[in-house]
Design a protein around this motif. Structure first.
Motif, PDB file in Angstrom:
ATOM      1  N   ARG A 241       0.828  -1.217   0.000  1.00 12.40           N
ATOM      2  CA  ARG A 241       0.000   0.000   0.000  1.00 12.40           C
ATOM      3  C   ARG A 241       0.862   1.267   0.000  1.00 12.40           C
ATOM      4  NH1 ARG A 241      -4.886   1.091  -0.180  1.00 12.40           N
ATOM      5  NH2 ARG A 241      -5.287  -1.123  -0.399  1.00 12.40           N
ATOM      6  N   SER A 242       2.005   1.194   0.681  1.00  9.58           N
ATOM      7  CA  SER A 242       2.878   2.372   0.776  1.00  9.58           C
ATOM      8  C   SER A 242       3.747   2.544  -0.471  1.00  9.58           C
ATOM      9  CB  SER A 242       3.800   2.225   2.001  1.00  9.58           C
ATOM     10  OG  SER A 242       4.679   1.130   1.781  1.00  9.58           O
ATOM     11  N   GLY A 243       3.732   1.518  -1.343  1.00 10.02           N
ATOM     12  CA  GLY A 243       4.658   1.536  -2.484  1.00 10.02           C
ATOM     13  C   GLY A 243       5.794   0.538  -2.306  1.00 10.02           C
ATOM     14  N   ARG A 244       5.920  -0.012  -1.115  1.00 10.92           N
ATOM     15  CA  ARG A 244       6.820  -1.138  -0.829  1.00 10.92           C
ATOM     16  C   ARG A 244       6.010  -2.180  -0.080  1.00 10.92           C
ATOM     17  NH1 ARG A 244      12.502   0.009  -0.727  1.00 10.92           N
ATOM     18  NH2 ARG A 244      12.757  -2.138  -0.019  1.00 10.92           N
ATOM     19  N   PHE A 245       6.537  -3.405   0.021  1.00  8.34           N
ATOM     20  CA  PHE A 245       5.723  -4.455   0.646  1.00  8.34           C
ATOM     21  C   PHE A 245       5.281  -4.055   2.054  1.00  8.34           C
ATOM     22  CE2 PHE A 245       5.409  -8.582   2.998  1.00  8.34           C
ATOM     23  CZ  PHE A 245       4.162  -8.903   2.486  1.00  8.34           C
ATOM     24  N   GLN A 246       6.241  -3.619   2.871  1.00  4.26           N
ATOM     25  CA  GLN A 246       5.898  -3.126   4.204  1.00  4.26           C
ATOM     26  C   GLN A 246       6.209  -1.628   4.274  1.00  4.26           C
ATOM     27  OE1 GLN A 246       4.280  -4.647   6.756  1.00  4.26           O
ATOM     28  NE2 GLN A 246       4.009  -6.403   5.389  1.00  4.26           N
ATOM     29  N   GLN A 249       9.683  -0.321   4.955  1.00  4.76           N
ATOM     30  CA  GLN A 249      10.640  -0.346   3.845  1.00  4.76           C
ATOM     31  C   GLN A 249      10.571   0.966   3.068  1.00  4.76           C
ATOM     32  OE1 GLN A 249       8.933  -3.936   2.166  1.00  4.76           O
ATOM     33  NE2 GLN A 249      10.644  -5.189   2.873  1.00  4.76           N
ATOM     34  N   ARG A 250       9.371   1.489   2.922  1.00 10.31           N
ATOM     35  CA  ARG A 250       9.200   2.761   2.203  1.00 10.31           C
ATOM     36  C   ARG A 250       9.735   3.922   3.047  1.00 10.31           C
ATOM     37  NH1 ARG A 250       5.605   5.844  -1.565  1.00 10.31           N
ATOM     38  NH2 ARG A 250       7.078   7.526  -1.902  1.00 10.31           N
ATOM     39  N   ILE A 251       9.367   3.890   4.341  1.00 11.91           N
ATOM     40  CA  ILE A 251       9.765   4.995   5.225  1.00 11.91           C
ATOM     41  C   ILE A 251      11.295   5.092   5.327  1.00 11.91           C
ATOM     42  CG2 ILE A 251       9.728   5.753   7.675  1.00 11.91           C
ATOM     43  CD1 ILE A 251       6.856   4.479   7.772  1.00 11.91           C
ATOM     44  N   LEU A 252      11.942   3.925   5.290  1.00 13.31           N
ATOM     45  CA  LEU A 252      13.396   3.907   5.502  1.00 13.31           C
ATOM     46  C   LEU A 252      14.195   3.927   4.201  1.00 13.31           C
ATOM     47  CD1 LEU A 252      13.461   1.367   8.464  1.00 13.31           C
ATOM     48  CD2 LEU A 252      13.972   3.809   8.580  1.00 13.31           C
ATOM     49  N   GLU A 253      13.511   4.108   3.080  1.00 12.51           N
ATOM     50  CA  GLU A 253      14.209   4.166   1.790  1.00 12.51           C
ATOM     51  C   GLU A 253      15.246   5.286   1.799  1.00 12.51           C
ATOM     52  OE1 GLU A 253      11.547   4.735  -1.491  1.00 12.51           O
ATOM     53  OE2 GLU A 253      11.151   2.597  -1.599  1.00 12.51           O
ATOM     54  N   ASN A 325       2.621   1.201  -8.984  1.00 11.58           N
ATOM     55  CA  ASN A 325       1.373   1.925  -9.242  1.00 11.58           C
ATOM     56  C   ASN A 325       0.908   2.660  -7.981  1.00 11.58           C
ATOM     57  OD1 ASN A 325      -0.857   2.349 -11.268  1.00 11.58           O
ATOM     58  ND2 ASN A 325      -2.049   1.601  -9.522  1.00 11.58           N
ATOM     59  N   ALA A 326       1.009   1.961  -6.832  1.00 13.06           N
ATOM     60  CA  ALA A 326       0.585   2.587  -5.565  1.00 13.06           C
ATOM     61  C   ALA A 326       1.425   3.832  -5.304  1.00 13.06           C
ATOM     62  CB  ALA A 326       0.723   1.598  -4.416  1.00 13.06           C
ATOM     63  N   ARG A 327       2.700   3.722  -5.608  1.00 15.66           N
ATOM     64  CA  ARG A 327       3.609   4.849  -5.390  1.00 15.66           C
ATOM     65  C   ARG A 327       3.261   6.004  -6.333  1.00 15.66           C
ATOM     66  NH1 ARG A 327       9.416   4.906  -3.769  1.00 15.66           N
ATOM     67  NH2 ARG A 327       9.098   2.760  -3.206  1.00 15.66           N
ATOM     68  N   GLN A 328       3.068   5.660  -7.644  1.00 10.99           N
ATOM     69  CA  GLN A 328       2.856   6.732  -8.631  1.00 10.99           C
ATOM     70  C   GLN A 328       1.457   7.352  -8.519  1.00 10.99           C
ATOM     71  OE1 GLN A 328       3.965   4.559 -12.121  1.00 10.99           O
ATOM     72  NE2 GLN A 328       6.090   4.597 -11.441  1.00 10.99           N
ATOM     73  N   VAL A 329       0.439   6.481  -8.537  1.00 12.36           N
ATOM     74  CA  VAL A 329      -0.929   7.027  -8.478  1.00 12.36           C
ATOM     75  C   VAL A 329      -1.177   7.642  -7.096  1.00 12.36           C
ATOM     76  CG1 VAL A 329      -3.386   6.486  -8.746  1.00 12.36           C
ATOM     77  CG2 VAL A 329      -1.710   5.437 -10.257  1.00 12.36           C
ATOM     78  N   THR A 350      -4.415  19.494   6.616  1.00 14.64           N
ATOM     79  CA  THR A 350      -3.165  18.832   6.207  1.00 14.64           C
ATOM     80  C   THR A 350      -3.481  17.570   5.419  1.00 14.64           C
ATOM     81  OG1 THR A 350      -3.152  17.748   8.349  1.00 14.64           O
ATOM     82  CG2 THR A 350      -1.575  19.523   8.059  1.00 14.64           C
ATOM     83  N   VAL A 351      -2.487  17.118   4.684  1.00 17.96           N
ATOM     84  CA  VAL A 351      -2.581  15.863   3.933  1.00 17.96           C
ATOM     85  C   VAL A 351      -1.424  14.995   4.417  1.00 17.96           C
ATOM     86  CG1 VAL A 351      -2.509  14.822   1.632  1.00 17.96           C
ATOM     87  CG2 VAL A 351      -3.530  17.103   1.948  1.00 17.96           C
ATOM     88  N   ARG A 352      -1.738  13.725   4.756  1.00 18.23           N
ATOM     89  CA  ARG A 352      -0.672  12.837   5.262  1.00 18.23           C
ATOM     90  C   ARG A 352      -0.725  11.486   4.561  1.00 18.23           C
ATOM     91  NH1 ARG A 352      -2.449  14.931  10.439  1.00 18.23           N
ATOM     92  NH2 ARG A 352      -3.830  13.156  10.696  1.00 18.23           N
ATOM     93  N   GLY A 353       0.359  10.751   4.654  1.00 20.76           N
ATOM     94  CA  GLY A 353       0.354   9.373   4.190  1.00 20.76           C
ATOM     95  C   GLY A 353       1.349   9.099   3.097  1.00 20.76           C
ATOM     96  N   LEU A 354       1.391   7.837   2.696  1.00 18.58           N
ATOM     97  CA  LEU A 354       2.334   7.366   1.679  1.00 18.58           C
ATOM     98  C   LEU A 354       1.598   6.444   0.724  1.00 18.58           C
ATOM     99  CD1 LEU A 354       5.291   6.340   4.023  1.00 18.58           C
ATOM    100  CD2 LEU A 354       5.341   8.193   2.350  1.00 18.58           C
ATOM    101  N   GLY A 355       1.986   6.504  -0.551  1.00 14.47           N
ATOM    102  CA  GLY A 355       1.388   5.604  -1.530  1.00 14.47           C
ATOM    103  C   GLY A 355      -0.121   5.747  -1.551  1.00 14.47           C
ATOM    104  N   LEU A 356      -0.792   4.603  -1.517  1.00 12.96           N
ATOM    105  CA  LEU A 356      -2.264   4.637  -1.534  1.00 12.96           C
ATOM    106  C   LEU A 356      -2.838   4.469  -0.127  1.00 12.96           C
ATOM    107  CD1 LEU A 356      -2.962   2.850  -4.915  1.00 12.96           C
ATOM    108  CD2 LEU A 356      -3.395   5.259  -4.349  1.00 12.96           C
ATOM    109  N   MET A 357      -2.181   5.103   0.831  1.00 20.78           N
ATOM    110  CA  MET A 357      -2.722   5.221   2.191  1.00 20.78           C
ATOM    111  C   MET A 357      -2.607   6.690   2.554  1.00 20.78           C
ATOM    112  SD  MET A 357      -1.761   3.124   5.619  1.00 20.78           S
ATOM    113  CE  MET A 357      -2.626   3.487   7.162  1.00 20.78           C
TER     114      MET A 357
END
Ligand SMILES: Cc1ncc(COP(=O)(O)O)c(C=O)c1O
Length: 429
Positions: A241-246, A249-253, A325-329, A350-357
């Protein structure tokens, strides 16, 4: 496929009042439901019994990973149900072994346990933690304020929201909450009885709040130092959902030390089954055999049918690059929401979140927000979105969440933004 999956019988279709009456008479009223009676879905859209179409940006609360009526899920259900639906966990079967292998290869060395829901996955982690600390008399699990971990007795004890606990005292002992994203508070809260820390990578029900990289890396260090298990609830924010499996993983990229970060346990559910109930937890290799034969189990957990569906979903996600797709869209949707926040600061704070969350925080006072003032502004705002033809999910009193299918198209995100704009413009005007 048509012969195998016929349309549902037209017993109560096209009759909102009749379906609602069935619920009022026969269903425990434990949910606050919206006034919508759904009938069927296709892709990112749901249809109600009156034939009205909704763009589903709620995704059944982050569940409908491939949207509605996806042929791959139907095929997996049909194919596997022809072979065998259920065996019990007295026996081995290939789909469970293959799904465990797939999840382990996505996370890291360890093993998986399968169950049927998110809260059960967390319960498994709680038992794992208790087993880990048992011989030293350690049992306490620290979780975060505003967290959500499910509705069983241990789930509500772990959850950092008073509203889910109310009326169900006494709480299961051994859970305490401290401020999220506050490493110093976490360190200060540890006691000799503490055995584990459990956090969401992105708090969902609490209002779509991602953990900071420093917090995650700091928690890992703290757990290593104090011999605690670091457990992560990936039920809502996981599964690409975040653009990575967990989400971690996305937050720590790109963060130094981030690529080697691993928690000791991760709970999963929701998008894992795309609507077919399945939950799971992964446990890191050193602790993978702590729950020995006879120590934990559930009748339906990891059934051939559930695992076949989950495997097929993983296959589609990987083949169709749905993490990207989750990351881009998701990025496109977030940018659009941020533009709306700039255009209508009196409505969207405010707007918060990553990927499709993603979540939008509504302004504390929206003077002409229609609806019952006893209801939260998030619920009243969601009602307006529904009337405009868009489904979204309230989170707490002031946040609206978007958790759409991972295969959401950019054109659908654009349509969603237009619908949100129309609702917000009317409120602001
Ligand atoms: C972060 C998190 N954990 C656990 C759960 C509980 O999952 P389930 O409702 O499948 O038991 C949820 C449900 O929303 C959740 O968001």
């Amino acid at each position: 496929m048509k012969d195998i999956v016929p349309s549902p019988p037209a017993v109560v279709r096209n009759d909102v009042a009749a379906v609602q009456a069935l619920f009022q008479k026969n269903v425990v009223p434990s949910y606050g439901r919206f006034d919508i009676v759904l009938s069927h879905g296709a892709g990112s859209y749901l249809f109600d019994v009156t034939g009205r179409r909704y763009l589903d940006l709620g995704g059944g609360i982050a569940v409908s990973a491939l949207g509605h009526g996806h042929p791959a899920i139907t095929e997996a259900l049909v194919e596997q149900s022809r072979k065998v639906i259920h065996t019990s966990n007295f026996y081995y079967h290939e789909p469970q072994g293959r799904l465990a292998q797939a999840l382990v290869s996505l996370i890291g060395p360890g093993k998986c346990f399968f169950c049927n829901s998110g809260v059960e996955a967390n319960e498994g982690l709680f038992k794992l933690a208790r087993k880990f600390g048992h011989d030293e008399g350690r049992f306490e699990i620290i979780t975060a304020v505003n967290s959500f971990h499910g509705r069983t007795l241990a789930g509500i004890a772990a959850t950092g929201q008073e509203k889910v606990k109310k009326g169900f005292d006494p709480m299961v002992p051994g859970f305490r909450q401290v401020r999220y994203n506050d490493l110093a508070a976490m360190r200060a809260s540890l006691s000799p009885a503490t055995v584990a820390i459990l956090v969401e990578g992105i708090q969902g029900e609490g209002g779509v709040t991602p953990a900071s990289p420093e917090y995650l890396l700091g928690l890992r260090q703290l757990c290593d130092e104090k011999k605690l298990l670091l457990l992560m609830d990936g039920v809502q924010c996981g599964h690409f959902r975040s653009g990575r499996f967990q989400s971690f993983q996305r937050i720590l990229e790109g963060v130094p030390g981030g690529e080697t970060f691993l928690p000791d346990g991760i709970s999963m559910a929701k998008s894992l089954g795309g609507g077919f109930p399945i939950g799971a937890f992964w446990v890191r290799a050193p602790y993978a055999d702590l729950l020995g034969a006879g120590s934990h189990g559930t009748t339906y957990g990891g059934s051939p049918l559930a695992c076949a569906v989950a495997l097929r979903i993983l296959d589609v996600i990987q083949r169709e690059h749905l993490a990207d797709n989750a990351r881009q869209v998701g990025g496109f949707l977030k940018t659009g929401l941020e533009q709306l926040a700039r255009k209508y600061p009196s409505i969207i704070q405010t707007v918060r979140g990553l990927g499709l969350m993603l979540g939008i925080e509504l302004a504390p006072q929206i003077p002409n927000l229609p609806g019952d003032s006893a209801k939260s502004s998030a619920t009243r705002f969601a009602n307006l979105l529904h009337s405009a033809g868009l489904l979204a999910i309230p989170a707490g009193a002031t946040v609206i969440r978007f958790l759409p299918p991972l295969n959401l198209r950019q054109s659908e995100a654009e349509e969603g933004l237009e619908l949100i704009d129309s609702v917000v413009a009317r409120l602001a005007g």
